[in-house]
Design an enzyme around this catalytic site. Structure first.
Site, mmCIF file in Angstrom:
data_model
loop_
_atom_site.group_PDB
_atom_site.id
_atom_site.type_symbol
_atom_site.label_atom_id
_atom_site.label_comp_id
_atom_site.label_asym_id
_atom_site.label_seq_id
_atom_site.Cartn_x
_atom_site.Cartn_y
_atom_site.Cartn_z
ATOM 1 N N HIS A 50 3.792 0.777 2.904
ATOM 2 C CA HIS A 50 3.752 -0.280 3.912
ATOM 3 C C HIS A 50 3.062 -1.504 3.322
ATOM 4 O O HIS A 50 2.557 -1.464 2.199
ATOM 5 C CB HIS A 50 3.024 0.198 5.183
ATOM 6 N N HIS A 101 0.842 -1.203 0.000
ATOM 7 C CA HIS A 101 0.000 0.000 0.000
ATOM 8 C C HIS A 101 0.875 1.250 0.000
ATOM 9 O O HIS A 101 1.580 1.527 0.970
ATOM 10 C CB HIS A 101 -0.905 -0.055 1.250
ATOM 11 N N LYS A 125 -19.534 5.825 -13.828
ATOM 12 C CA LYS A 125 -20.202 4.522 -13.771
ATOM 13 C C LYS A 125 -20.933 4.288 -12.457
ATOM 14 O O LYS A 125 -22.037 3.782 -12.449
ATOM 15 C CB LYS A 125 -19.173 3.409 -13.991
#
Ligand code: MN
Length: 281
Positions: A45, A39, A204
């Site tokens: 991390h 991430h 969307k």
């Protein structure tokens, strides 16, 4: 309300992360899911997630897991995540955790002691992982220091992630050795390229607000810095010492890497069973 904290931190009209549904614990003896997500948020991390009682127990590991038993990796116990999160890969455009998430490893896990709840309370979990990259025996151990743990972490949230000595251990920095996604085969820049248009330019999802353009430029800059650091580290790789003979699986991989450093990326791709080996070779 096991997912209360998870939901309270996120605005699902602005984040593509799954809201998740509450579910019953999986029956005993059924394989339990685990994953590690890489991430790129404020800091890079790795999030280790272990399925238990219908949620994913989660630890944020700043340096990522290490398969070298000499390394004790600091891990912050964070809020439970929904099971659906385990397949998530994409761009979080803004808000909590803004950045890019890549599915770095996944597989199944089993506790060495059936009483996982008790282990959590005691602050000691021993378990086996069977992923693409991480395998064998591991432990999570809570550290003391109740007056607000290491690095500003709230009391009781500081743990260490350790690899036990077994045939899956070895002197390899697995996070850099096998950096890519096990889902898409890409790195952060690829995930961003594949997901940003959807996040920013499509209407969307009804009710999903289009994030402001500066959120995009912040994430682009983050990924750019990551790429620079990655390429620098690659350029600084020391010339390989003579390959050592070691009969473990990880040791064999190390020898392979040392003998042919230029193929490390392709080897890592294979280690991740990705579809990119053709493209990257
Ligand atoms: Mn995270």
């Amino acid at each position: 309300m096991p997912l209360h904290d998870y939901r309270a931190k996120r605005d699902f009209t602005r984040s593509p992360e799954p809201k998740g549904r509450d579910r019953r614990p999986a029956p005993r003896g059924q394989p339990r899911f685990f994953c590690v997500q890489k991430h790129l948020a404020t800091q890079l991390h790795y999030d280790l997630r272990l399925e238990h009682d219908g949620v994913l127990l989660s630890w944020a590991v700043p340096k990522g897991p290490s398969i070298d038993p000499r390394d004790k990796r600091f891990a912050v116990h964070v809020e439970d995540h929904p099971i659906e999160y385990g397949e998530f890969e994409g761009v979080i455009p803004e808000g909590y955790g803004a950045g890019v998430v890549l599915l770095w490893d996944r597989g199944t896990w089993e506790p060495l002691d059936d009483d996982v709840g008790g282990g959590l309370e005691r602050g000691e979990l021993k378990f086996r992982l069977d992923g693409y990259k991480l395998k064998g025996s591991w432990a999570l151990v809570r550290t003391r220091g109740m007056s607000g743990g290491a690095r500003g972490t709230p009391p009781g949230r500081s743990w260490l992630l350790l690899k036990h000595r077994d045939e899956w251990a070895g002197p390899v920095e697995i996070a850099t050795f096998a950096p890519l996604s096990v889902k898409s085969g890409g790195d952060f820049d690829d995930v961003l390229a594949e997901n940003a248009p959807e996040v920013w330019f499509s209407g969307k999802s009804p009710g999903r607000r289009v994030p402001p353009p500066d959120a995009l430029s912040k994430i682009l800059a983050k990924v750019e810095r990551y790429k620079e650091a990655r390429d620098e580290a690659k350029a600084e790789e020391p010339s390989p010492p003579p390959a050592r003979t070691k009969s473990t699986a990880a040791g064999t991989k190390t020898a392979e890497k040392r003998a042919r450093p230029k193929t490390a990326r392709a080897t890592a791709s294979r280690a991740g069973k990705t579809r990119r080996s053709k493209r990257s070779s």
